[in-house]
Design a protein around this motif. Sequence first.
Motif, PDB file in Angstrom:
ATOM      1  N   UNK A 144       5.956   4.346  -2.678  1.00 27.58           N
ATOM      2  CA  UNK A 144       6.155   3.000  -3.206  1.00 27.58           C
ATOM      3  C   UNK A 144       4.892   2.179  -2.968  1.00 27.58           C
ATOM      4  N   UNK A 145       4.433   1.480  -3.981  1.00 28.47           N
ATOM      5  CA  UNK A 145       3.266   0.612  -3.835  1.00 28.47           C
ATOM      6  C   UNK A 145       2.241   0.856  -4.913  1.00 28.47           C
ATOM      7  N   UNK A 146       1.118   0.169  -4.758  1.00 30.25           N
ATOM      8  CA  UNK A 146       0.105   0.200  -5.809  1.00 30.25           C
ATOM      9  C   UNK A 146      -1.297   0.525  -5.299  1.00 30.25           C
ATOM     10  N   UNK A 147      -1.564   0.316  -4.015  1.00 28.67           N
ATOM     11  CA  UNK A 147      -2.864   0.640  -3.413  1.00 28.67           C
ATOM     12  C   UNK A 147      -4.038  -0.099  -4.037  1.00 28.67           C
ATOM     13  N   UNK A 148      -3.860  -1.341  -4.395  1.00 28.91           N
ATOM     14  CA  UNK A 148      -4.974  -2.108  -4.945  1.00 28.91           C
ATOM     15  C   UNK A 148      -6.026  -2.415  -3.883  1.00 28.91           C
ATOM     16  N   UNK A 149      -5.632  -2.427  -2.616  1.00 29.50           N
ATOM     17  CA  UNK A 149      -6.577  -2.732  -1.539  1.00 29.50           C
ATOM     18  C   UNK A 149      -7.722  -1.732  -1.434  1.00 29.50           C
ATOM     19  N   UNK A 156      -3.967   1.450 -14.913  1.00 30.94           N
ATOM     20  CA  UNK A 156      -3.187   2.680 -14.797  1.00 30.94           C
ATOM     21  C   UNK A 156      -2.360   2.701 -13.511  1.00 30.94           C
ATOM     22  N   UNK A 157      -2.930   2.244 -12.397  1.00 31.39           N
ATOM     23  CA  UNK A 157      -2.181   2.180 -11.136  1.00 31.39           C
ATOM     24  C   UNK A 157      -0.947   1.296 -11.283  1.00 31.39           C
ATOM     25  N   UNK A 158      -1.119   0.143 -11.905  1.00 29.01           N
ATOM     26  CA  UNK A 158      -0.014  -0.801 -12.051  1.00 29.01           C
ATOM     27  C   UNK A 158       1.048  -0.243 -12.998  1.00 29.01           C
ATOM     28  N   UNK A 159       0.631   0.332 -14.124  1.00 28.80           N
ATOM     29  CA  UNK A 159       1.592   0.911 -15.068  1.00 28.80           C
ATOM     30  C   UNK A 159       2.421   2.004 -14.410  1.00 28.80           C
ATOM     31  N   UNK A 160       1.763   2.867 -13.654  1.00 24.74           N
ATOM     32  CA  UNK A 160       2.462   3.974 -12.997  1.00 24.74           C
ATOM     33  C   UNK A 160       3.431   3.470 -11.929  1.00 24.74           C
ATOM     34  N   UNK A 161       3.000   2.488 -11.147  1.00 22.27           N
ATOM     35  CA  UNK A 161       3.866   1.939 -10.098  1.00 22.27           C
ATOM     36  C   UNK A 161       5.112   1.277 -10.706  1.00 22.27           C
ATOM     37  N   UNK A 162       4.925   0.535 -11.783  1.00 19.93           N
ATOM     38  CA  UNK A 162       6.063  -0.115 -12.428  1.00 19.93           C
ATOM     39  C   UNK A 162       6.984   0.918 -13.067  1.00 19.93           C
ATOM     40  N   UNK A 176       0.843  -1.199   0.000  1.00 16.75           N
ATOM     41  CA  UNK A 176       0.000   0.000   0.000  1.00 16.75           C
ATOM     42  C   UNK A 176       0.875   1.244   0.000  1.00 16.75           C
ATOM     43  N   UNK A 177       0.369   2.320  -0.588  1.00 17.83           N
ATOM     44  CA  UNK A 177       1.089   3.592  -0.537  1.00 17.83           C
ATOM     45  C   UNK A 177       1.232   4.033   0.917  1.00 17.83           C
ATOM     46  N   UNK A 178       2.424   4.471   1.278  1.00 16.31           N
ATOM     47  CA  UNK A 178       2.680   4.918   2.642  1.00 16.31           C
ATOM     48  C   UNK A 178       3.096   3.807   3.585  1.00 16.31           C
ATOM     49  N   UNK A 179       3.067   2.561   3.133  1.00 13.38           N
ATOM     50  CA  UNK A 179       3.419   1.431   3.992  1.00 13.38           C
ATOM     51  C   UNK A 179       4.923   1.394   4.275  1.00 13.38           C
ATOM     52  N   UNK A 180       5.722   1.828   3.327  1.00 10.57           N
ATOM     53  CA  UNK A 180       7.165   1.898   3.527  1.00 10.57           C
ATOM     54  C   UNK A 180       7.519   3.305   3.996  1.00 10.57           C
ATOM     55  N   UNK A 181       8.099   3.374   5.160  1.00 15.37           N
ATOM     56  CA  UNK A 181       8.365   4.668   5.795  1.00 15.37           C
ATOM     57  C   UNK A 181       9.316   5.531   4.966  1.00 15.37           C
ATOM     58  N   UNK A 182      10.397   4.946   4.493  1.00 11.71           N
ATOM     59  CA  UNK A 182      11.411   5.716   3.779  1.00 11.71           C
ATOM     60  C   UNK A 182      11.047   6.007   2.316  1.00 11.71           C
ATOM     61  N   UNK A 183      10.108   5.252   1.772  1.00 11.84           N
ATOM     62  CA  UNK A 183       9.668   5.465   0.387  1.00 11.84           C
ATOM     63  C   UNK A 183       8.139   5.490   0.395  1.00 11.84           C
TER      64      UNK A 183
END
Length: 136
Positions: free
Chosen positions: A55-60, A77-83, A45-52
Motif C-alpha cells: 500500500x502506498x505510492x513511494x513519491x518520497x 504511472x506510480x499514482x495510476x498503479x496505486x489507485x 511509503x511502500x512498506x509503511x503499513x505492516x499488514x498491507x
Amino acid sequence: MEKQHSFLGTGWSFPPEFQKENKAVKMLQDEEDINSSLHILLTTRLGERIMVPDYGCNLDELLFKPLNLTVKTYVIDLIKRAILYHEPRIDVNKIAIDPVNELEGQLLINIDYTIRTTNSRRNMVFPFYKTEGTEL
C-alpha cells in the motif's frame, strides 16, 4: 433512531480526531472519504503499513531526482498503479502534472477521476514538494 450508512464508504478522519460531545471518532463519508483516502495513499511509503506492505505510492524516493519528462511519467504511472490497486471506488480519467512552480521544487499533481457508484466526476490537486519546508 437508526443511523444512515453511506454507500460510498465511511472511514476515520486522518489524523484521527475525537469529538467531545459524543466521545466518538470523527468520521468521513462519501466523496470526502474518497478524497481523504487518496491523500493518504499518495503520502504513504511502500512498506509503511505492516499488514498491507504494497500500500502506498513511494513519491518520497523521487525527492532528489531531476524534474525531467522521465520522472514526471514515472510519477504518473506510480499514482495510476496505486489507485488501481488500492482505491476501487474510482476510475482515473487523467493524471497531469502542472509545471507552474516546477523551478521552486513543487509539483502540482492533478487527478481527474470518476466515482464508479454515482458516475460523478471529481478532481484532486495534490501538491508534492521536492524541497524542505525551511521557511517555517
